[in-house]
Design a protein around this motif. Sequence first.
Motif, PDB file in Angstrom:
ATOM      1  N   ASN A 123      47.719   1.459   4.837  1.00 17.47           N
ATOM      2  CA  ASN A 123      46.537   1.727   5.660  1.00 17.47           C
ATOM      3  C   ASN A 123      45.319   2.031   4.814  1.00 17.47           C
ATOM      4  OD1 ASN A 123      45.656   2.426   8.635  1.00 17.47           O
ATOM      5  ND2 ASN A 123      44.811   4.048   7.349  1.00 17.47           N
TER       6      ASN A 123
ATOM      7  N   MET B 201      42.374   4.610   3.409  1.00 16.84           N
ATOM      8  CA  MET B 201      41.571   5.674   4.023  1.00 16.84           C
ATOM      9  C   MET B 201      42.227   7.043   3.831  1.00 16.84           C
ATOM     10  SD  MET B 201      40.184   4.057   7.595  1.00 16.84           S
ATOM     11  CE  MET B 201      39.002   2.700   7.623  1.00 16.84           C
ATOM     12  N   GLN B 202      42.821   7.254   2.665  1.00 13.38           N
ATOM     13  CA  GLN B 202      43.419   8.529   2.263  1.00 13.38           C
ATOM     14  C   GLN B 202      44.662   8.913   3.070  1.00 13.38           C
ATOM     15  OE1 GLN B 202      40.246  11.429   2.478  1.00 13.38           O
ATOM     16  NE2 GLN B 202      39.105  10.496   0.801  1.00 13.38           N
TER      17      GLN B 202
ATOM     18  N   THR C  21      45.508  -3.614   1.642  1.00  9.19           N
ATOM     19  CA  THR C  21      44.993  -2.508   2.437  1.00  9.19           C
ATOM     20  C   THR C  21      44.507  -3.093   3.754  1.00  9.19           C
ATOM     21  OG1 THR C  21      44.308  -1.339   0.434  1.00  9.19           O
ATOM     22  CG2 THR C  21      43.344  -0.601   2.514  1.00  9.19           C
TER      23      THR C  21
ATOM     24  N   THR D 216      43.097  -2.029   6.369  1.00  8.83           N
ATOM     25  CA  THR D 216      41.863  -1.569   7.032  1.00  8.83           C
ATOM     26  C   THR D 216      40.620  -2.223   6.431  1.00  8.83           C
ATOM     27  OG1 THR D 216      41.887   0.352   5.553  1.00  8.83           O
ATOM     28  CG2 THR D 216      42.785   0.656   7.770  1.00  8.83           C
TER      29      THR D 216
ATOM     30  N   ASP E 202      34.624   0.256   8.884  1.00  9.68           N
ATOM     31  CA  ASP E 202      33.776   1.329   8.362  1.00  9.68           C
ATOM     32  C   ASP E 202      34.455   2.667   8.625  1.00  9.68           C
ATOM     33  OD1 ASP E 202      31.773  -0.431   7.545  1.00  9.68           O
ATOM     34  OD2 ASP E 202      30.819  -0.404   9.527  1.00  9.68           O
ATOM     35  N   PRO E 203      34.768   3.422   7.582  1.00  7.95           N
ATOM     36  CA  PRO E 203      35.480   4.688   7.781  1.00  7.95           C
ATOM     37  C   PRO E 203      34.594   5.759   8.410  1.00  7.95           C
ATOM     38  CG  PRO E 203      34.886   4.435   5.480  1.00  7.95           C
ATOM     39  CD  PRO E 203      34.518   3.146   6.148  1.00  7.95           C
TER      40      PRO E 203
ATOM     41  N   TYR F 219      33.837   9.673   8.346  1.00 10.31           N
ATOM     42  CA  TYR F 219      34.025  10.857   7.520  1.00 10.31           C
ATOM     43  C   TYR F 219      34.071  12.094   8.407  1.00 10.31           C
ATOM     44  CZ  TYR F 219      33.042   7.757   3.636  1.00 10.31           C
ATOM     45  OH  TYR F 219      33.106   6.727   2.728  1.00 10.31           O
TER      46      TYR F 219
ATOM     47  N   ILE G  12      38.256  11.548   5.144  1.00 16.11           N
ATOM     48  CA  ILE G  12      38.169  10.357   6.008  1.00 16.11           C
ATOM     49  C   ILE G  12      39.227  10.431   7.098  1.00 16.11           C
ATOM     50  CG2 ILE G  12      38.378   7.833   6.085  1.00 16.11           C
ATOM     51  CD1 ILE G  12      37.459   7.777   3.187  1.00 16.11           C
ATOM     52  N   ASP G  13      38.853  10.022   8.299  1.00 12.42           N
ATOM     53  CA  ASP G  13      39.825   9.861   9.378  1.00 12.42           C
ATOM     54  C   ASP G  13      40.491   8.498   9.196  1.00 12.42           C
ATOM     55  OD1 ASP G  13      41.307   9.595  11.654  1.00 12.42           O
ATOM     56  OD2 ASP G  13      39.630   9.771  13.056  1.00 12.42           O
ATOM     57  N   PRO G  14      41.797   8.450   8.933  1.00 13.11           N
ATOM     58  CA  PRO G  14      42.460   7.158   8.688  1.00 13.11           C
ATOM     59  C   PRO G  14      42.974   6.465   9.941  1.00 13.11           C
ATOM     60  CG  PRO G  14      43.993   8.929   8.255  1.00 13.11           C
ATOM     61  CD  PRO G  14      42.705   9.589   8.689  1.00 13.11           C
TER      62      PRO G  14
ATOM     63  N   TYR H 204      37.835   7.376  16.042  1.00 18.86           N
ATOM     64  CA  TYR H 204      37.504   5.974  16.316  1.00 18.86           C
ATOM     65  C   TYR H 204      37.635   5.688  17.804  1.00 18.86           C
ATOM     66  CZ  TYR H 204      38.095   5.602  11.258  1.00 18.86           C
ATOM     67  OH  TYR H 204      37.983   5.799   9.902  1.00 18.86           O
TER      68      TYR H 204
END
Length: 386
Positions: free
Chosen positions: A129, A131-132, A152, A154, A158-159, A161, A169-171, A243
């Motif tokens: 995924n 995004m941390q 990856t 994703t 656009d991530p 924060y 970051i919200d993954p 999201y």
Amino acid sequence: MQRDKAYFFSQLFDKRLPQGNILLASKIFCPDFLINLCNPIKPALLRMLATTLVLAGMTPALHAHTNNSAKKEIVVLATSTIIADIASQLAGDYAKITSLVPRGQDPHNFDPGPSDLVKISNADLILLNGMQLETWLVSLIRRSGRQAAIDTVTRGIDPIYTGQYEASIDPHAWLDPVLGKTYVKNIAASLKEQLPGRAGEIEAKRSKLLKELEQVHLFTEERISSIPEEERILITSHDAFRYFGDRYQLRVESVFPTSADAEITIKDMAELNNLIRKTEVKAIFPESTINPRLVRQLASDNRITLGGKLYTDSLGEKDGEAGDYISLLYHNTSTIFDGLTGQRLEAKEPEQEVPLILTLVIVALLLGSFFIMWHQMDLGHGKKDN
């Protein structure tokens, strides 16, 4: 001779049969003493006949070997059950697809073991995924020494924060069905590179899955938009619906930050309590991979409904309400709608049942008491008669 046989078989099953191997085969399978016994037949012709018979007998093995090569699976390793499910819907029977993180476990704090190192070592393609989400994965891949293709999924999103620091970051982009289409497109592209002979079939499944996600989006849009704007407040166990909230205009709050491992302060809890009382939100929602204790406490303290369980970081049981990605999205939308509109009733605690043994004891005591009373009355009547 033994070396010649080994060479012949290695060449035969390597699907590269040199021209000279026909003669080699004839020498192996038709020795000279047999040729000498068959003078009417020319030795060369006899050898060719023997070779033809032997190769005819081996044709099924050759055919099976060729088919096995054509059907050879690639090994695809995903870091979550959601990504694995998307890949499975796209790749069908062409690939062996597994999730590194099992169903019901949280990928944020997953603790890989030695067997996971083996899985990575055997993989041809790794889908993560980013995004941390999988901070534990990089060192694992390095230790495995594997040179698998890594994607990856994703890419192009656009991530968002979150939290106090910009680097947080919200993954959870997959919870938005529109962004889920990006997952499908990226995973399909990687699978086509690994399975070029199946590109057409993967593309057909890609189109089907994109249409299903569009239907989920329309369903979600219709349900959430029907909730009064001031009541569109979604409070969950951890910060996973940014999201989703942006897409469908919900205010999103959570007990924990992006990861449930993060600390929660007394101030955080006080602010949530104030928000609930101020907005008169109807429900608060637990999540499948996070201990619901604090969410239950908030619901109890504020006398609001404990909403249905949401699935965020993992699929549910295979045959359950969120057994695949599409089912998960439909389930979450329906559960949120029911909770925020007051259609979900608080589950009542089952009434305490009297244990069977205790019931039998009580019945026995009653019968015994009745028998004693009857016996005493009978004795009393006897004395009067005397």
